[in-house]
Design a protein around this motif. Structure first.
Motif, PDB file in Angstrom:
ATOM      1  N   TRP A 355     -22.627 -15.818   8.640  1.00 48.37           N
ATOM      2  CA  TRP A 355     -22.327 -14.228   8.800  1.00 48.37           C
ATOM      3  C   TRP A 355     -21.761 -14.053  10.411  1.00 48.37           C
ATOM      4  O   TRP A 355     -22.182 -15.153  10.762  1.00 48.37           O
ATOM      5  CB  TRP A 355     -23.333 -13.161   8.078  1.00 48.37           C
ATOM      6  N   TYR A 356     -21.860 -12.796  10.418  1.00 45.55           N
ATOM      7  CA  TYR A 356     -21.294 -12.475  12.267  1.00 45.55           C
ATOM      8  C   TYR A 356     -22.207 -10.999  12.397  1.00 45.55           C
ATOM      9  O   TYR A 356     -22.178 -10.096  11.472  1.00 45.55           O
ATOM     10  CB  TYR A 356     -20.184 -12.967  12.396  1.00 45.55           C
ATOM     11  N   ALA A 357     -22.027 -11.034  13.499  1.00 45.45           N
ATOM     12  CA  ALA A 357     -22.953  -8.975  13.965  1.00 45.45           C
ATOM     13  C   ALA A 357     -21.951  -8.941  14.943  1.00 45.45           C
ATOM     14  O   ALA A 357     -21.441  -9.231  15.482  1.00 45.45           O
ATOM     15  CB  ALA A 357     -24.150  -8.904  14.063  1.00 45.45           C
ATOM     16  N   ALA A 368     -16.745  -0.481  10.266  1.00 46.07           N
ATOM     17  CA  ALA A 368     -16.594  -1.899  10.083  1.00 46.07           C
ATOM     18  C   ALA A 368     -17.483  -2.571  10.849  1.00 46.07           C
ATOM     19  O   ALA A 368     -17.727  -3.944  10.921  1.00 46.07           O
ATOM     20  CB  ALA A 368     -15.099  -2.734  10.045  1.00 46.07           C
ATOM     21  N   ALA A 369     -18.708  -1.985  12.087  1.00 43.87           N
ATOM     22  CA  ALA A 369     -19.233  -2.441  12.419  1.00 43.87           C
ATOM     23  C   ALA A 369     -20.470  -3.322  11.782  1.00 43.87           C
ATOM     24  O   ALA A 369     -20.916  -2.758  10.829  1.00 43.87           O
ATOM     25  CB  ALA A 369     -20.193  -1.283  13.470  1.00 43.87           C
ATOM     26  N   ILE A 370     -20.411  -4.706  12.490  1.00 41.50           N
ATOM     27  CA  ILE A 370     -21.737  -5.534  11.540  1.00 41.50           C
ATOM     28  C   ILE A 370     -23.626  -5.462  13.281  1.00 41.50           C
ATOM     29  O   ILE A 370     -22.269  -6.536  13.843  1.00 41.50           O
ATOM     30  CB  ILE A 370     -21.566  -6.569  11.038  1.00 41.50           C
ATOM     31  N   THR A 371     -24.200  -4.954  12.506  1.00 41.30           N
ATOM     32  CA  THR A 371     -25.003  -4.829  14.004  1.00 41.30           C
ATOM     33  C   THR A 371     -26.464  -5.415  13.038  1.00 41.30           C
ATOM     34  O   THR A 371     -26.995  -4.998  12.505  1.00 41.30           O
ATOM     35  CB  THR A 371     -25.369  -3.571  14.396  1.00 41.30           C
ATOM     36  N   LEU A 372     -26.879  -6.300  14.278  1.00 44.15           N
ATOM     37  CA  LEU A 372     -28.539  -6.614  14.136  1.00 44.15           C
ATOM     38  C   LEU A 372     -29.583  -5.717  14.770  1.00 44.15           C
ATOM     39  O   LEU A 372     -29.597  -5.544  16.330  1.00 44.15           O
ATOM     40  CB  LEU A 372     -28.205  -8.453  14.759  1.00 44.15           C
ATOM     41  N   PHE A 373     -30.107  -5.417  14.136  1.00 48.62           N
ATOM     42  CA  PHE A 373     -31.238  -4.662  14.964  1.00 48.62           C
ATOM     43  C   PHE A 373     -32.792  -5.707  14.782  1.00 48.62           C
ATOM     44  O   PHE A 373     -33.222  -5.770  13.603  1.00 48.62           O
ATOM     45  CB  PHE A 373     -31.817  -3.147  14.137  1.00 48.62           C
ATOM     46  N   THR A 385     -25.318   5.436   7.134  1.00 50.96           N
ATOM     47  CA  THR A 385     -24.556   4.948   5.954  1.00 50.96           C
ATOM     48  C   THR A 385     -24.448   3.512   6.199  1.00 50.96           C
ATOM     49  O   THR A 385     -25.610   2.435   6.569  1.00 50.96           O
ATOM     50  CB  THR A 385     -22.709   4.896   6.658  1.00 50.96           C
ATOM     51  N   GLY A 386     -23.956   2.898   4.982  1.00 47.80           N
ATOM     52  CA  GLY A 386     -23.198   1.249   4.623  1.00 47.80           C
ATOM     53  C   GLY A 386     -24.570   1.333   3.959  1.00 47.80           C
ATOM     54  O   GLY A 386     -25.634   1.431   3.711  1.00 47.80           O
ATOM     55  N   HIS A 387     -24.876  -0.400   4.361  1.00 49.24           N
ATOM     56  CA  HIS A 387     -26.255  -2.100   3.827  1.00 49.24           C
ATOM     57  C   HIS A 387     -26.768  -1.924   4.672  1.00 49.24           C
ATOM     58  O   HIS A 387     -26.428  -2.457   5.994  1.00 49.24           O
ATOM     59  CB  HIS A 387     -25.393  -2.302   2.874  1.00 49.24           C
ATOM     60  N   SER A 388     -28.531  -2.061   4.076  1.00 45.33           N
ATOM     61  CA  SER A 388     -28.900  -2.411   6.010  1.00 45.33           C
ATOM     62  C   SER A 388     -30.065  -4.300   4.741  1.00 45.33           C
ATOM     63  O   SER A 388     -30.541  -3.540   4.021  1.00 45.33           O
ATOM     64  CB  SER A 388     -29.568  -2.088   6.134  1.00 45.33           C
ATOM     65  N   PRO A 417     -19.309   0.633   6.217  1.00 48.60           N
ATOM     66  CA  PRO A 417     -19.513   0.901   4.637  1.00 48.60           C
ATOM     67  C   PRO A 417     -17.758   1.057   4.248  1.00 48.60           C
ATOM     68  O   PRO A 417     -17.471   0.683   3.455  1.00 48.60           O
ATOM     69  CB  PRO A 417     -19.321   1.998   4.887  1.00 48.60           C
ATOM     70  N   ASP A 418     -17.378   0.048   5.715  1.00 45.31           N
ATOM     71  CA  ASP A 418     -15.617  -0.688   5.486  1.00 45.31           C
ATOM     72  C   ASP A 418     -15.965  -0.822   4.723  1.00 45.31           C
ATOM     73  O   ASP A 418     -16.541  -2.249   4.812  1.00 45.31           O
ATOM     74  CB  ASP A 418     -15.011  -0.754   6.405  1.00 45.31           C
ATOM     75  N   SER A 419     -14.414  -1.561   3.742  1.00 43.75           N
ATOM     76  CA  SER A 419     -14.447  -2.271   2.800  1.00 43.75           C
ATOM     77  C   SER A 419     -13.463  -3.714   3.097  1.00 43.75           C
ATOM     78  O   SER A 419     -14.090  -5.142   2.448  1.00 43.75           O
ATOM     79  CB  SER A 419     -12.761  -1.955   1.825  1.00 43.75           C
ATOM     80  N   ILE A 420     -13.805  -3.639   4.019  1.00 40.20           N
ATOM     81  CA  ILE A 420     -13.733  -5.343   5.114  1.00 40.20           C
ATOM     82  C   ILE A 420     -14.291  -5.952   5.544  1.00 40.20           C
ATOM     83  O   ILE A 420     -14.790  -7.276   4.831  1.00 40.20           O
ATOM     84  CB  ILE A 420     -13.277  -5.379   6.405  1.00 40.20           C
TER      85      ILE A 420
END
Length: 560
Positions: A355-357, A368-373, A385-388, A417-420
């Motif tokens: 996976w990537y962020a 479409a953003a994927i972020t690491l916290f 929004t989205g999933h964590s 939450p983007d379908s991508i």
């Protein structure tokens, strides 16, 4: 009296002859032209004792003679115990060794041409083959280590830089103009230099960890010409004339080579996105000096915009501008660092477990953003929004919708939450192992090894490189007119040829002005920091330049 005198003369003569005999016995088998006390004497003797080098029929070593490819490759093959293949009649005497090295994968079409056999070998090629013989892959092809690095081919530079990182070379001294390390690109390897190099390779092969620890300690104590180890942290005010302007600079000088000095990065209020008065931040950490760090959203959510690394951990990423980093041994490194996050599941970085962020601890609006916290962000992700995906102690602990608590013993991957992103989300399962690594490159995709750096701040653009003004904000990705053309209060960090760090602030300057000011002040490397109302410089309890607002992050200087 005469009898006593004759006896004394006899004793002296006997001792002289005995001494001569001892010296003759000691020197027996040694090369006749290796001068006692020469810089290479010990290395040649040691390499001879180890069977790594041989001499000529007349008993000489010829230390200053250039080595050919054939001669060097024969020495290297002997070092790594590669037996030569049979040589056919009429072939070059080293043809069997070269074939053996080709079959072992040490020589290939990217690094070797048969027409080079009798040519003198350049220093860089010697290190290419040495690292390949040791099985060490190149991992840094940047221009950051040697003043003459731009003359190296990308492939050769990758091996030379890696040899530096492995403590197998420090080059041939310092460039007198910039104080930077000088590798000696294009210079032929002499037999004296080869003896030194082969001994280092021998010791590295025997015990790499012990070898590197010893060499790291030696490098940390290295004396830079002009550097006074008794100097630690001091300040000055200097006036410079640039293009009809008179600009006054406030400067704090820091000697990172002093064992009493440390340079580190700190966050406002101790969190990514927090802010704090610069003087208060410095006092809270016990720093003797401080300068504001990277850009941040001063008028909105206070999020930083540049790279931030603290104690070896990146807590914020940016792929714009330049970065300055600080190592434990006094290293100060400037680089156009670009960092990417590679994630793994089930102990694999390969599909379908990868996976990537997009970044670390930075809120983004794109679906479409994927972020690491990480815990440096605080206790919550701030994303509704989205999933964590919550990871604790190296395993996926939970997958929740929307905002999540950031665990102190792990991190959260927020998937927009983007379908991508459905495919990425489907790869995560509760209970599987999860982790990530950072991959560093320059803008041309050349690899960068950042492992020697513990703390870093990214801002930019680069102002001075190897003593030359190089300010080019557009090329580094900047679009803000305040950086491209505007003038105002500015902060900068640079290094001098003596190895001192300069923390500087100036009023009313464009980026071009600032670059020329830093060069005039003696900087051989320099980079812009955040400016405007953020520009601030603190020194021993008081402001030399007071910022107009609380700042997001800072570079701190400590003195024992």
């Amino acid at each position: 009296m005469q009898k006593h005198s004759s006896f004394g003369i006899g004793v002296v003569l006997f001792l002289f002859l005995l001494g001569f005999r001892l010296i003759s016995v000691q020197a027996e088998g040694r090369f006749s032209d290796v001068r006692p006390g020469a810089w290479y004497e010990k290395a040649v003797v040691q390499a001879q004792d180890r069977g790594l080098v041989g001499g000529f029929p007349d008993g000489t070593y010829r230390p200053e003679k250039a080595l050919t490819y054939a001669e060097y490759l024969t020495m290297l093959a002997k070092l790594v115990s590669i037996e030569p293949e049979k040589t056919a009649p009429g072939e070059h005497w080293a043809a069997g060794t070269i074939r053996a090295l080709e079959n072992a994968g040490i020589l290939d079409e990217k690094t070797w041409r048969p027409t080079w056999t009798q040519a003198p070998i350049p220093r860089e090629k010697a290190y290419v083959y040495a690292l390949r013989a040791l099985g060490i892959e190149p991992r840094d092809a940047s221009f950051d280590f040697f003043a003459d690095a731009e003359r190296l081919h990308d492939v050769d530079r990758g091996y030379v830089n890696t040899a530096f990182l492995e403590y197998l070379t420090d080059g041939l001294g310092r460039d007198p103009a910039t104080g930077g390390r000088f590798f000696g690109t294009g210079q032929t390897l002499t037999r004296a230099q080869a003896a030194v190099m082969l001994n280092q390779l021998f010791d590295y092969r025997a015990d790499a960890q012990t070898y590197k620890q010893k060499k790291a300690a030696e490098r940390a104590k290295e004396k830079i010409p002009g550097n006074d180890p008794n100097k630690t942290v001091w300040n000055a005010t200097r006036t410079v004339k640039i293009g009809g302007k008179t600009i006054t600079a406030q400067i704090v000088y820091v000697n990172p080579k002093s064992p009493k000095v440390k340079i580190k990065t700190a966050l406002g209020s101790g969190a990514v996105g927090g802010t704090e008065d610069l003087a208060a931040l410095a006092r809270r950490h016990g720093a003797v000096a401080a300068i504001n760090g990277t850009f941040f959203n001063a008028y909105s959510d206070k999020q930083p915009q540049g790279n931030l690394e603290i104690k070896g951990k990146f807590v914020h990423l940016s792929n714009v501008g330049s970065t300055v980093g600080f190592g434990k041994d006094g290293t100060v490194r400037f680089s156009t660092l670009r960092t990417f996050i590679d994630g793994m599941l089930r102990d694999s970085f390969e599909w379908p477990d990868n996976w990537y962020a997009w970044g670390i601890n930075h809120l983004r609006d794109e679906p479409a953003a994927i972020t690491l916290f990480t815990p440096e962000r605080g206790t919550k992700t701030g994303k509704a929004t989205g999933h964590s995906v919550i990871v604790r102690q190296g395993s996926v602990h939970a997958i929740v919708t929307g905002e999540a608590a950031i665990p102190p013993d792990g991190f959260v991957i927020h998937i927009g939450p983007d379908s991508i992103n459905r495919d990425i989300l489907s790869r995560f399962e509760v209970g599987v192992s999860a982790g990530y690594r950072l991959r560093h490159e320059d803008p041309a995709k050349r690899p960068i090894d950042w492992s020697m750096i513990d703390d870093a701040v990214g801002a930019g653009p680069r102002l001075v490189m190897n003593g030359k003004v190089v300010a080019d904000p557009k090329t580094e990705g900047f679009t803000d007119p305040k950086i491209l053309t505007g003038g105002g209060a500015r902060s900068a960090i640079g290094t001098t040829k003596e190895g001192y760090v300069m923390l500087a602030t100036v009023p009313g300057a464009t980026i071009s002005d600032l670059a020329h000011v830093m060069k005039a002040l003696g900087a051989v490397q320099a980079m812009n920091l955040d400016g405007g109302a953020s520009s601030g410089l603190y020194y021993r309890g008081q402001y030399l330049t007071k910022p107009g607002r609380a700042i997001s992050n800072a570079i701190l200087v400590f003195e024992d």
